[in-house]
Design a protein around this motif. Structure first.
Motif: not given
Length: 435
Positions: A189-214
């Motif tokens: 499976n794959g996850i991809s997204f774009d972002f502007y800054d590094l202020d947030t841990p990458l795991i918290e961007i978008n819906r990644q936790r849902e994807d990994y849990e599923r």
């Protein structure tokens, strides 16, 4: 980025060369950029590289005939050879009255995103990301992780005096992964997204936790028995794929020009559920890396494809507009926003007696009337208002036009991945087949 020759200056030089070689009208698109890329394979940082790219795409119209060519070089000899080849291509082409270039309105220079790259902080965030996934999702194996920062400049100019430029910079992440436990494993499976800054841990961007849990739950997949017509809950990405495929099939250049689209005469007419509103929003600040310049040489603008189920715009290039007499599209058809509904996702799930939750679809190109058939991947059974178990590969079939008319509800939640803003969608009347 490489030391670049001024793209505006270079565009003028190339357009002059095309005119000298006999072009009546001409257009050039110049791109120059760099990408610094970190690769992680098997849990270890395997590659750090910076790639540079210069490209020239040129189009010449001569005696109502068109030549097109591109070259990945700004070197003078390469450009001169490309100009000659472009004119030769036009000389051997077929006359077409619909050929044209954009008219001059008001030229602009755009600056979007971030122009400063923080290499050390990005490397820190990548290592943190791998640690977060390993700790929180122990059954997940990231087969490959690519995190990059790209900076680019683009210039679109023509012999009518049009000249737009855009400079942009942003980060991107792509993760290819699967789940494993003992001898059991899931498909990739794959996850991809774009972002502007590094202020947030990458795991918290978008819906990644849902994807990994599923993905971890997919280790315990079961097959559906039999065949039934029921409801499909489509993930935001999956819903966007259904809608995007429908638009490609019904409102793009080729099907409008040749008249095979069932929507050819339905502009400003209801073509979908009144719950569906689809707009293109390239100027929205949430659209990371969005192009503000149309490939035909216009400034991209926000507009509606569908509003409350009513078709408001075809997706026509300048050429197709001239061929058909219909209005050209106001922007390159990316950066899509689909309005959400009023119902939270949890309540949508509770409303389903029997159906499936689908995250990915693998099938061939749809028929001209919109019929589709293929395999529902990364999907789950829904029974009595609950998501129960993952499904082994399950077939679904339906018709895209009927599906977007059979929208039961869209979720209140909307999710943004940097290139789109999308809800979950509950769609009825889809044929679902198991073993």
């Amino acid at each position: 980025m490489n030391e670049m020759k001024d793209l505006k200056e270079l565009s003028v030089e190339i357009l002059d060369l095309l005119k000298q070689e006999g072009a009546d009208d001409a257009m050039v698109t110049l791109s120059s950029g760099s990408m610094t890329e970190f690769n992680v394979d098997g849990g270890d940082l395997s590659l750090l590289r910076t790639l540079f790219n210069d490209s020239v795409a040129m189009m010449a119209i001569k005696d109502k005939k068109k030549g097109v060519i591109s070259v990945n070089s700004f070197e003078a000899d390469d450009v001169k050879n490309a100009v000659k080849n472009c004119i030769e291509a036009a000389n051997s082409a077929i006359e077409d009255e619909a050929l044209a270039i954009s008219e001059l309105t008001e030229n602009e220079d755009f600056l979007t995103g971030i122009t400063k790259f923080d290499r050390e902080k990005l490397l820190y965030r990548i290592k943190e990301y791998m640690d977060d996934v390993a700790r929180d999702y122990p059954k997940i194996i990231i087969e490959q992780l690519i995190v990059s920062y790209g900076m680019s400049e683009r210039c679109v100019a023509n012999t009518n005096g049009v000249c737009y430029t855009q400079q942009s910079g942003y980060y991107s992440l792509y993760s290819m992964f699967s789940a494993h436990e003992g001898e059991n494993g899931t498909s990739f499976n794959g996850i991809s997204f774009d972002f502007y800054d590094l202020d947030t841990p990458l795991i918290e961007i978008n819906r990644q936790r849902e994807d990994y849990e599923r993905a971890e739950k997919e280790l315990y997949a079961k097959a559906i028995d039999g065949k039934f017509v029921g409801k499909v809950l489509a993930s935001p990405d999956m819903f966007a794929e259904f809608v995007g495929t429908a638009l490609d099939n019904f409102i793009s250049d080729s099907v409008i020009i040749d008249g095979t689209s069932p929507w050819r005469e339905k502009l400003n007419t209801k073509v979908a559920s009144e719950k569906l509103s689809v707009r293109c929003i390239p100027t929205d600040e949430r659209m990371i890396g969005a192009s503000l310049i149309h490939s035909d040489g216009y400034k991209n603008e926000d507009f509606d494809f569908i509003r409350d189920g009513v078709l408001k715009s075809f997706d026509l290039s300048l050429y197709a507009s001239n061929r058909t007499g219909l209005e050209r599209v106001k922007a390159t058809s990316s950066c899509i926003e689909i309005d959400g509904g009023e119902t939270p996702l949890d309540e949508l799930i509770k409303s389903i007696d029997k159906g499936i939750f689908i995250c990915r679809f693998s099938g061939g190109a749809p028929a001209s009337n919109g019929d589709i058939s293929g395999v529902a991947k990364n999907s789950f059974m829904i029974e009595n208002g609950e998501i129960t178990h993952a499904l082994t590969e399950t077939m679904i079939s339906g018709n895209l036009e009927e599906m977007i008319n059979n929208i039961v509800e869209l979720s209140k939640e909307n999710f943004c991945d940097g290139s789109s803003v999308l809800p979950y969608a509950l769609i009825d009347g889809v044929t679902i087949s198991g073993k």
